[in-house]
Design a protein around this motif. Structure first.
Motif, short mmCIF file in Angstrom:
data_model
loop_
_atom_site.label_atom_id
_atom_site.label_comp_id
_atom_site.label_asym_id
_atom_site.label_seq_id
_atom_site.Cartn_x
_atom_site.Cartn_y
_atom_site.Cartn_z
N ALA A 1 0.83 -1.21 0.00
CA ALA A 1 0.00 0.00 0.00
C ALA A 1 0.86 1.26 0.00
N VAL A 2 1.91 1.26 0.83
CA VAL A 2 2.78 2.44 0.92
C VAL A 2 3.52 2.64 -0.41
N CYS A 3 4.06 1.56 -0.97
CA CYS A 3 4.79 1.67 -2.24
C CYS A 3 3.88 2.18 -3.35
N GLU B 1 -0.59 9.16 5.48
CA GLU B 1 -1.87 9.23 4.75
C GLU B 1 -2.67 7.96 4.92
N LEU B 2 -1.98 6.82 4.85
CA LEU B 2 -2.67 5.53 4.95
C LEU B 2 -3.11 5.23 6.39
N THR B 3 -2.44 5.86 7.36
CA THR B 3 -2.87 5.72 8.75
C THR B 3 -4.13 6.55 8.94
N ASP C 1 -6.35 7.53 6.72
CA ASP C 1 -7.57 7.04 6.05
C ASP C 1 -8.00 5.65 6.52
N GLY C 2 -7.28 5.10 7.52
CA GLY C 2 -7.71 3.84 8.12
C GLY C 2 -7.18 2.58 7.44
N THR C 3 -6.41 2.76 6.34
CA THR C 3 -5.92 1.58 5.61
C THR C 3 -5.01 0.71 6.49
N ILE C 4 -4.10 1.35 7.22
CA ILE C 4 -3.13 0.58 8.02
C ILE C 4 -3.87 -0.26 9.07
N GLN C 5 -4.82 0.39 9.78
CA GLN C 5 -5.55 -0.34 10.82
C GLN C 5 -6.34 -1.50 10.21
N SER C 6 -6.90 -1.29 9.02
CA SER C 6 -7.71 -2.37 8.44
C SER C 6 -6.82 -3.53 8.02
N ILE C 7 -5.59 -3.25 7.61
CA ILE C 7 -4.66 -4.35 7.28
C ILE C 7 -4.31 -5.12 8.56
N ILE C 8 -4.02 -4.39 9.64
CA ILE C 8 -3.67 -5.05 10.91
C ILE C 8 -4.85 -5.88 11.40
N ASP C 9 -6.06 -5.29 11.33
CA ASP C 9 -7.26 -6.01 11.81
C ASP C 9 -7.53 -7.28 11.00
#
Ligand code: GLN
Length: 263
Positions: A57-59, A232-234, A236-244
């Motif tokens: 996602a970051v890349c 940015e990804l933190t 918009d919630g992307t990082i948390q959704s990957i961890i979850d």
């Protein structure tokens, strides 16, 4: 004639833009040790997990394609500092010693050093490892913080022996076969190994709490770009959704709910 010229110009412009589009996206090489579920592990031939997905996602946000290179944990810092890899994500803990060799990104997750034992083990809390005359054989992954802590707290203190393995899986196999008394390893892989192997448990007491981050060659321009994309990804919630997706924080309750729903 004019029309023909215009058509030719049009075709030429299309060819140029197609060529630009076809030009390959630059690739970043990420070093990891894919024996560390749920952060990085194999699903068939593919490396998946929290780090693999966050990196992708970051890349993407940074405008790069991602290539993941699997190697021993012990080789990762050298691969990054020598430029063999552009960065690393490996459930890697930020430490002062590593900061001498690489730059870290902002932290994206918390890690806990945990202790895995056999279910009937006499070791029931972390403190049992440091008790006078304890003399346990402790397994760790070489060069991890588990190795660093136990080397100083147990081996150098004369309270027991530390056995170093190339990865978590081999340490857990040695525990299963009774060659060692426990494994000190990060909490999430500990839980994954316990779920996959009968007769093991994770002690409830924690050995240490740490921050995970990506690492880069010293002074690399990529660190700031990575941090900006990560922020940015933190946000918009992307990082948390990957961890979850990989870590079930509701544990027992959610598992029961799932079962009830399936009935
Ligand atoms: N968090 C630990 C460390 O950084 C272990 C990481 C790993 O084994 N992949 O040392």
């Amino acid at each position: 004639m004019k029309k023909l010229m215009a058509l030719l110009v049009c075709i030429a412009m299309m060819a140029v833009s197609l060529g630009v589009l076809a030009e390959e996206t630059p690739t970043l090489v990420m070093a990891t040790n894919a024996s560390f579920p749920p952060y990085e592990y194999y699903d068939g031939d593919t490396i998946v997990g929290i780090d693999a997905e966050i990196a992708a996602a970051v890349c993407e946000k940074m405008g790069y394609a991602l290539q993941i290179d699997d190697m021993e944990f012990d080789s990762i810092i050298a691969a990054v500092s020598s430029g063999k890899a552009d960065f690393a994500m490996a459930g890697m803990t930020v430490t002062e010693e590593r900061k001498q060799m690489v730059d870290f990104s902002d932290s994206y997750a918390t890690g806990i050093q945990a202790v895995v034992v056999k279910e009937d083990s006499p070791i029931t809390t972390v403190d049992d490892l440091f008790a006078e005359g304890a003399n346990y054989t402790v397994g760790v992954q070489i060069s991890t913080t588990g190795d660093i802590y136990t080397t100083s707290d147990i081996e150098e203190a004369g309270l027991g022996t530390v056995q170093r393995f190339p990865n978590g899986n081999e340490a857990v196999m040695a525990l299963m076969s009774g060659k060692i008394d426990c494994v000190v390893i990060d909490n999430e892989p500990a839980k994954a190994y316990v779920a996959a192997n009968e007769g093991l448990k994770v002690l409830e007491t924690e050995y240490a709490v740490e921050d995970y981050a990506a690492c880069f060659a010293k002074d690399s321009e990529l660190t700031a770009q990575f941090n900006a994309a990560l922020a940015e990804l933190t946000e918009d919630g992307t990082i948390q959704s990957i961890i979850d997706k990989y870590i079930n924080t509701g544990d027992a309750a959610e598992a029961t709910d799932g079962e009830a729903a399936a009935e």
